[in-house]
Design a protein around this motif. Structure first.
Motif, short mmCIF file in Angstrom:
data_model
loop_
_atom_site.label_atom_id
_atom_site.label_comp_id
_atom_site.label_asym_id
_atom_site.label_seq_id
_atom_site.Cartn_x
_atom_site.Cartn_y
_atom_site.Cartn_z
N SER A 22 -27.27 -16.44 -2.85
CA SER A 22 -28.78 -15.92 -3.29
C SER A 22 -29.54 -16.73 -4.18
CB SER A 22 -28.49 -14.51 -3.64
OG SER A 22 -29.82 -14.06 -3.91
N LEU A 23 -30.77 -17.46 -3.72
CA LEU A 23 -31.72 -17.73 -4.44
C LEU A 23 -32.41 -16.96 -5.46
CD1 LEU A 23 -33.13 -20.61 -2.21
CD2 LEU A 23 -31.08 -20.92 -3.57
N ILE A 24 -32.65 -15.90 -4.83
CA ILE A 24 -33.50 -14.78 -5.55
C ILE A 24 -32.87 -13.94 -6.47
CG2 ILE A 24 -35.49 -14.84 -3.77
CD1 ILE A 24 -34.62 -12.59 -2.27
N SER A 25 -31.47 -13.85 -6.60
CA SER A 25 -30.87 -12.64 -7.45
C SER A 25 -30.98 -13.04 -8.87
CB SER A 25 -29.33 -13.01 -7.09
OG SER A 25 -28.89 -14.28 -7.33
N ALA A 26 -31.29 -14.44 -9.27
CA ALA A 26 -31.66 -14.59 -10.49
C ALA A 26 -32.75 -15.53 -10.50
CB ALA A 26 -30.38 -15.50 -11.29
N PRO A 27 -34.11 -14.87 -10.63
CA PRO A 27 -35.48 -15.57 -10.23
C PRO A 27 -35.57 -16.67 -11.39
CG PRO A 27 -35.93 -13.37 -10.02
CD PRO A 27 -34.60 -13.56 -10.69
N SER A 28 -35.13 -16.38 -12.57
CA SER A 28 -35.23 -17.33 -13.67
C SER A 28 -34.69 -18.55 -13.77
CB SER A 28 -34.93 -16.79 -15.28
OG SER A 28 -33.67 -16.45 -15.03
N THR A 29 -33.45 -18.64 -12.90
CA THR A 29 -32.61 -19.84 -12.60
C THR A 29 -33.10 -20.59 -11.35
OG1 THR A 29 -30.74 -18.77 -11.91
CG2 THR A 29 -30.71 -19.08 -14.38
N SER A 44 -26.96 -12.22 6.58
CA SER A 44 -27.81 -11.82 5.78
C SER A 44 -28.20 -12.98 4.96
CB SER A 44 -27.75 -10.41 5.15
OG SER A 44 -26.54 -10.38 4.47
N ALA A 45 -27.08 -13.26 4.26
CA ALA A 45 -27.30 -14.53 3.19
C ALA A 45 -28.05 -16.03 3.79
CB ALA A 45 -25.97 -15.09 2.81
N LEU A 46 -27.75 -16.08 5.11
CA LEU A 46 -28.42 -17.52 5.45
C LEU A 46 -29.93 -17.04 5.87
CD1 LEU A 46 -25.14 -18.64 5.74
CD2 LEU A 46 -25.94 -19.70 7.88
N LEU A 88 -31.38 -17.46 2.62
CA LEU A 88 -31.68 -18.70 2.41
C LEU A 88 -32.80 -19.41 3.20
CD1 LEU A 88 -30.36 -20.60 0.23
CD2 LEU A 88 -28.57 -21.11 1.94
N ALA A 89 -32.63 -19.43 4.50
CA ALA A 89 -33.33 -19.90 5.47
C ALA A 89 -34.98 -19.32 4.99
CB ALA A 89 -33.24 -19.94 6.86
N THR A 90 -35.34 -18.26 5.10
CA THR A 90 -36.54 -17.81 4.97
C THR A 90 -37.01 -18.21 3.32
OG1 THR A 90 -35.95 -15.57 5.99
CG2 THR A 90 -37.87 -15.37 4.67
N VAL A 91 -36.27 -18.19 2.32
CA VAL A 91 -36.85 -18.79 1.03
C VAL A 91 -37.11 -20.32 1.29
CG1 VAL A 91 -36.40 -19.08 -1.26
CG2 VAL A 91 -35.77 -17.10 -0.03
N LEU A 92 -36.32 -20.96 1.57
CA LEU A 92 -36.36 -22.34 1.79
C LEU A 92 -37.86 -22.79 2.79
CD1 LEU A 92 -32.75 -23.77 1.90
CD2 LEU A 92 -34.32 -23.85 -0.03
N SER A 93 -37.83 -22.15 3.97
CA SER A 93 -38.96 -22.24 4.93
C SER A 93 -40.48 -22.22 3.96
CB SER A 93 -39.12 -21.52 6.10
OG SER A 93 -39.36 -20.06 5.62
N ASP A 94 -40.30 -21.00 3.30
CA ASP A 94 -41.40 -21.02 2.21
C ASP A 94 -41.82 -21.80 1.13
OD1 ASP A 94 -43.99 -19.16 1.59
OD2 ASP A 94 -42.70 -18.74 -0.13
N GLN A 95 -40.42 -22.24 0.59
CA GLN A 95 -40.33 -23.31 -0.58
C GLN A 95 -39.46 -24.42 -0.41
OE1 GLN A 95 -42.50 -22.80 -3.24
NE2 GLN A 95 -43.60 -20.90 -2.41
N PRO A 96 -39.80 -25.08 0.51
CA PRO A 96 -39.10 -26.29 0.88
C PRO A 96 -38.31 -27.07 -0.44
CG PRO A 96 -41.16 -26.87 1.79
CD PRO A 96 -41.23 -25.53 1.34
N GLY A 97 -39.53 -27.08 -1.49
CA GLY A 97 -39.10 -28.07 -2.69
C GLY A 97 -37.59 -27.35 -3.12
N TYR A 151 -29.40 -19.28 12.20
CA TYR A 151 -29.56 -19.42 10.99
C TYR A 151 -28.98 -20.89 10.24
CZ TYR A 151 -31.81 -14.78 10.59
OH TYR A 151 -32.50 -13.83 11.13
N MET A 152 -27.95 -21.12 10.95
CA MET A 152 -27.37 -22.51 10.65
C MET A 152 -28.22 -23.38 11.18
SD MET A 152 -23.28 -22.10 11.39
CE MET A 152 -22.84 -23.72 11.21
N GLU A 153 -28.73 -23.28 12.31
CA GLU A 153 -29.69 -24.32 12.83
C GLU A 153 -30.93 -24.47 12.17
OE1 GLU A 153 -29.17 -26.39 15.15
OE2 GLU A 153 -27.28 -26.00 15.70
N GLU A 154 -31.32 -23.36 11.85
CA GLU A 154 -32.71 -23.29 10.86
C GLU A 154 -32.42 -24.24 9.66
OE1 GLU A 154 -36.38 -20.17 10.25
OE2 GLU A 154 -34.49 -19.34 10.68
#
Length: 1095
Positions: free
Chosen positions: A198-205, A315-317, A320-329, A378-381
């Motif tokens: 999860s990328l959003i479980s700890a927004p500060s990191t 759900s995890a992928l 991950l795919a949704t967050v990365l498509s919005d913030q590819p950085g 989601y793997m393909e994404e």
């Protein structure tokens, strides 16, 4: 690896193994193997075939020799490793340990596969006997090869003995997995609690780089680790009795799976094999009990555990795919998460694929995953994000390597207490390579290649892992962990595609095609999953990665399979979408049908009855629902069939629209084109189907109703553009233009041919039979009251609105085809008329010059034959031309609405042709005008039809004479119409019930066409016709017989109609031939008669 399936497949098996003539020889060789006895009667047949056997079995034989040589090299290397007392720890010298374990598993797998080739003794023996017979001695490799085949009958048992000296090195390598494997083999709940991936479980990191001391171990395949542990501890089984850590690792692996993949779809059932091996070893009862307990646990719990993992990963992928498509950085700092996610998901999918067919199923549901498509999608994404934003990741890691890794490594090297010169040079080159990197290289598109650096690190691991190394990696673990991290960072710069293959390659599906197709069908059947169906064609792009350069012959076979599967999947998706669209169109056509004018009759009748207070029908009769009721909703939870169809369509279209194209084995597939082609085919079939043409009963849909249905269909198809980026206008153009031709591109009949056929064979045939009349006042054909009622109402197919609808459907091309078909019928009638003229040529020639001699005319008229036939045929021609004029007028109205400027330009062009213009030029203008539905003085279609009739035996002068005499024949025959009861003129319809008013159009247009062809004066010939007709009709004015003059006045009016219809005759000319007073009296008489009859 290819020998096993080739020998197992009856079609691919070498022919000598199934040759009846060699059967006894093969059995003898196998029985005596590996001994060689050439003096045996069974081998006589071999003598004849020896050269062919040598030639055809060489590939197989030397493959077995290669296996033997590989085994020799492996044994030599393992001995060297033991002598050097190499230190193995997957968390420190990762590459060395991983490759060591992979080598052992490859060796083990190869020997097991070898033992599974049933024909191995027959192939090797046959080749060697053929060699012996040809060269007088056995092949030099044969003794060792034969012994190896015998020794490895039970490969694992033999290898357990073989690995006794290697058990120390192997067990050390395996025990180093104690921190890695248990951490990877956790339950879904433990993953969930740890908020894994999860990328959003700890927004500060969120922007902190994902770090680990064991970077390459984080995305290491669980499948590979289980193979290492299970096969590894079978080979050095002694450690299981003395080391609890080893036993725990082994038991954990045994509880997770029932079988392992040896190679592609070849599996190894671990519990049974392990039990069979240990059952003969003294003191191993405890281990056997462990195996049985683990087997029970695997059968009972492994399925549900893996099912829950897949559920979590979906759900995890997705997150991950949704967050990365919005913030590819974030792909920079969190690249490790992406490859971990891909590896975890790949392991779970492969586990399911392997166990679905090979697990004793206590709970079948655990092995049927209807949501597998979502996980693959989601793997393909994620894979697509990595490929798309590769430069973003390169920028990040180039800066990371030069700005952080190089500095830290330099410090570590400086702090080493001992660092020999060779190691120091390699370390320094690492630091220099990383320091020289810059972002500008990424911006300039430079190609990075760190393979040399990674190979140097591999060498360095080997140097520093032997027992007597000056710099021991075992004492400098931090250096090993740091270098492993650096190696991961270099791969993020130059090996992203290779990393994707390593962590997410699903080419294994190529060998499970039945399961693959079943998963796809389940995906399409579940509406919520159909949006992920594109994952299946995308998986076909993986297949080529399972090919190997050492086995090029496989490329075509695997490539063809990937193409056929990809094609099949895309075709099925397009078919499913097409079926949904067809269902929606059917619903919409039903709704638009409710709005047709015919359905309002009941409503109007109810309103009229209400006004007059008439009570009709039974009380309590349910009131008919009005169109539009379906749109009124009391509750938003109510879901109609149309809602379900739209939802299912939008889901499936998302999938079809997901990628513009995909490349499979150098072939490009475009999913949208599949949908377009299916829509074209279905739209074509639907249009033809909606005509509801029944050849037996000659029923057909009204053009206006068909047009309504087609428009409803087109509205639905146009809405598809909201879901998928396809050009629906192209579909309309392709389909509707084909429908304006006689046959479509598949050679099937079109609406043009169906309607043309129906109007000619059904409607106009009934007009000829006297059941239908053309009413000029209504501009329509109308049924006449007859004994046998017709099955259709002619007016409902031929009035202005229907003809306009027909023109709208068929377009100018279709209407041109209709005209040509009508003209063909006219030309056949004219041909018959010419025959009748030829029969009466002498009489007609005399009549032409004697029209001012009444007595002679009367005598000559009596000599004429087939007078009624001439008039009937001319009437049929008139009826056809009247129908054509209706069609042309409708076409003009339709085109004036669609292209008013163009039509007005054509009209202007036609109206301003100078009289002296060359006839060829004029005919070209008339052809243009006729195509636009404009009426012309000379009908170009009729000219073309009649000019194609010219007889070869008759001279042009004779043809011209026949044309002139035809006009004479018609003129002198007109008086006979007066005796016909049906010839009465009706003012209400502005015509005659027997359609003789159509003669006016026939006479004018036939004359114009014939005399254009024969280059005569149309005006002069029509004047001659008028003189003859007037003279003949004036004669019946003096008749006293009431029967012959019954409808004299009605026939007189024909002259007026002929003149009014003609652009070449005038009323002044008529008055000079026929007294107007007679015409006035005729009008008075017919109107008076109609009033009397109606009263």
């Amino acid at each position: 690896m290819n020998a096993a399936p080739a020998c197992g497949d009856p079609k691919a098996k070498p022919s000598y193994l199934i040759d009846k003539n060699l059967e006894s020889a093969v059995k003898f060789i196998v029985r005596k193997f590996p001994a060689v006895e050439t003096r045996n009667n069974n081998l006589a047949q071999l003598q004849k075939e020896k050269s062919e056997i040598l030639k055809n079995l060489a590939l197989y034989y030397f493959t077995f020799v290669d296996v033997m040589e590989f085994k020799d090299h492996v044994c030599e290397l393992l001995n060297t490793i033991d002598v050097c007392q190499v230190f193995f720890d997957i968390t420190v010298n990762f590459d060395l340990t991983k490759n060591y374990l992979d080598l052992i598993i490859t060796y083990t797998t190869l020997m097991i596969l070898l033992s599974r080739i049933e024909e191995r003794k027959a192939i090797i023996g046959l080749y060697n006997y053929a060699h012996e017979m040809t060269h007088g001695a056995s092949d030099r490799e044969y003794p060792r090869l034969g012994q190896m085949i015998v020794d490895y009958e039970n490969p694992l048992k033999k290898m357990m003995e073989e690995f006794v000296p290697h058990s120390k090195s192997l067990s050390d390598a395996l025990i180093s997995l104690q921190m890695v494997y248990p951490r990877r083999n956790l339950s879904a709940d433990q993953w969930r609690n740890a908020q894994l991936l999860s990328l959003i479980s700890a927004p500060s990191t969120m922007l902190n780089p994902a770090q680990s001391d064991t970077m390459p171990c984080e995305y290491l395949s669980l499948d590979a680790m289980e193979k290492w542990i299970i096969f590894g501890f079978i080979l050095c089984h002694g450690i299981l009795n003395s080391d609890a850590t080893a036993l725990n690792l082994w038991k954990l692996a045994l509880q997770s799976s029932s079988c392992l993949a040896l190679f592609r779809d070849e599996v190894f059932h671990i519990h049974k094999a392990a039990e069979d091996l240990f059952v003969n070893i003294r003191g191993y009862n405890k281990r056997i009990n462990d195996i049985r307990e683990c087997k029970e646990a695997a059968v009972s719990h492994a399925g549900s555990m893996h099912r829950e993992r897949r559920k979590f990963l979906r759900s995890a992928l997705k997150e991950l795919a949704t967050v990365l498509s919005d913030q590819p950085g974030l792909l920079g700092p969190k690249a490790l998460f992406v490859f971990m996610a891909l590896s975890f998901a790949r392991d779970e999918i492969i586990w399911l694929l392997r166990h679905a067919d090979n697990m004793p199923k206590k709970s079948a549901d655990d092995f049927i995953d209807k949501h597998i498509a979502e996980l693959i999608f989601y793997m393909e994404e994620l894979r697509a994000h990595v490929r798309k934003y590769g430069p973003v990741m390169q920028r990040y890691y180039v800066q990371y390597l030069s700005g952080f890794d190089a500095v830290v490594l330099n410090e570590l090297v400086q702090n080493l207490s001992v660092c020999p010169e060779d190691e120091s040079i390699i370390m320094s080159s690492f630091v220099n390579t990383m320091t020289s990197l810059s972002v500008k290289q990424v911006e300039d598109g430079d190609v990075f290649d760190f393979r040399g650096m990674r190979l140097d690190w591999f060498r360095l691991q080997a140097y520093t892992s032997v027992s007597k190394a000056s710099l021991s990696l075992a004492d400098h673990r931090e250096l090993g962990k740091m270098m492993n991290t650096i190696i991961f960072h270099t791969k993020m710069v130059d090996s992203l595609v290779e990393m994707l293959v390593e962590t997410s390659d699903l080419s294994i599906f190529c060998f499970y095609s039945r399961a693959f197709e079943k998963m796809f069908q389940q995906c399409l059947e579940l509406p919520s999953q159909s949006r992920y169906s594109i994952a299946f064609p995308l998986l076909c792009t993986h297949f080529m990665s399972c090919t190997h350069e050492l086995c090029p012959e496989e490329r075509h076979h695997i490539g063809d399979r990937s193409l056929s599967l990809c094609n099949m999947f895309l075709d099925e998706m397009a078919k499913q979408a097409r079926n949904l669209i067809t269902d929606i169109c059917t619903e919409q056509c039903t709704l638009s049908d409710q709005l047709l004018p015919k359905h309002c009759a009941k409503t109007i009748s109810q309103a009229v009855n209400k006004k007059s207070k008439k009570q009709t029908g039974k009380k309590g009769e349910p009131e008919r629902e009005k169109p539009g009721v379906e749109s009124m909703r009391k509750n938003r939870l109510v879901v109609t069939n149309l809602d379900k169809l739209h939802t299912a369509l939008s889901e499936l279209c998302f999938s079809i629209n997901y990628v513009p194209n995909m490349v499979v084995w150098e072939h490009t597939f475009t999913p949208r084109e599949y949908l377009t082609s299916h829509l074209e085919i279905r739209f074509t079939k639907s249009i033809v189907g909606m005509t509801m043409y029944n050849q037996a009963t000659q029923e057909i849909a009204k053009p206006s109703e068909l047009l309504t249905s087609v428009r409803a269909y087109m509205t639905v198809l146009q809405s598809i553009e909201n879901y998928v980026q396809i050009d629906i206008t192209r579909v309309f153009n392709n389909v509707l233009l084909q429908q304006t031709q006689h046959l479509d591109s598949h050679g099937e009949p079109t609406i043009t041919s169906l309607y043309t056929n129906w109007y000619l064979e059904t409607l106009l045939r009934q007009v000829s039979n006297g059941h239908i009349a053309y009413f000029p006042a209504m501009k329509a054909f109308v049924n006449l009251p007859t004994e046998n009622e017709l099955t259709f109402n002619a007016e409902e197919y031929s009035d202005i609105s229907e003809m306009r609808a027909l023109s709208e459907l068929l377009g100018p091309y279709g209407m041109k085809f209709l005209s040509e078909s009508l003209m063909w019928h006219i030309s056949s009638q004219v041909a018959e008329l010419k025959k009748l003229v030829v029969e009466n040529v002498e009489v007609l020639t005399q009549m032409r010059t004697s029209f001012d001699k009444p007595d002679q005319m009367a005598a000559l008229f009596k000599r004429l034959s087939s007078v009624d036939s001439v008039l009937k045929r001319m009437t049929i021609i008139g009826v056809i031309l009247s129908f054509r004029s209706l069609a042309q007028e409708a076409l003009r109205d339709v085109l004036s609405y669609h292209i008013p400027f163009l039509v007005s330009s054509i009209e202007d062009f036609k109206d301003h042709i100078p009289r002296e213009t060359d006839m060829k030029v004029a005919m070209n203008v008339y052809e243009l005008s006729s195509a636009a539905g404009l009426p012309c003085e000379i009908d170009p279609a009729l000219v073309v039809a009649l000019s194609s009739q010219k007889s070869e035996n008759i001279s042009p002068e004779e043809e011209y004479k026949i044309a002139c005499l035809l006009m004479v024949f018609v003129a002198v025959s007109l008086p006979t119409l007066a005796s016909n009861v049906m010839s009465q003129y009706s003012p209400a319809i502005e015509g005659h019930c027997n359609n003789i008013h159509c003669l006016a159009k026939a006479i004018n247009q036939i004359a114009a066409a014939l005399f254009t062809i024969h280059k005569g004066s149309i005006e002069d010939r029509l004047k001659e016709f008028l003189a003859l007709a007037s003279s003949s009709l004036l004669k019946i004015g003096q008749e006293t017989d009431k029967t012959t003059t019954r409808n004299r006045e009605s026939v007189y009016l024909l002259l007026v109609m002929i003149v009014q219809e003609s652009p070449f005759l005038t009323m002044d000319l008529l008055e000079s031939c026929f007294p107007y007073v007679l015409l006035r009296n005729a009008y008075h008489a017919v109107y008076k008669q109609s009033v009397t009859s109606s009263a």
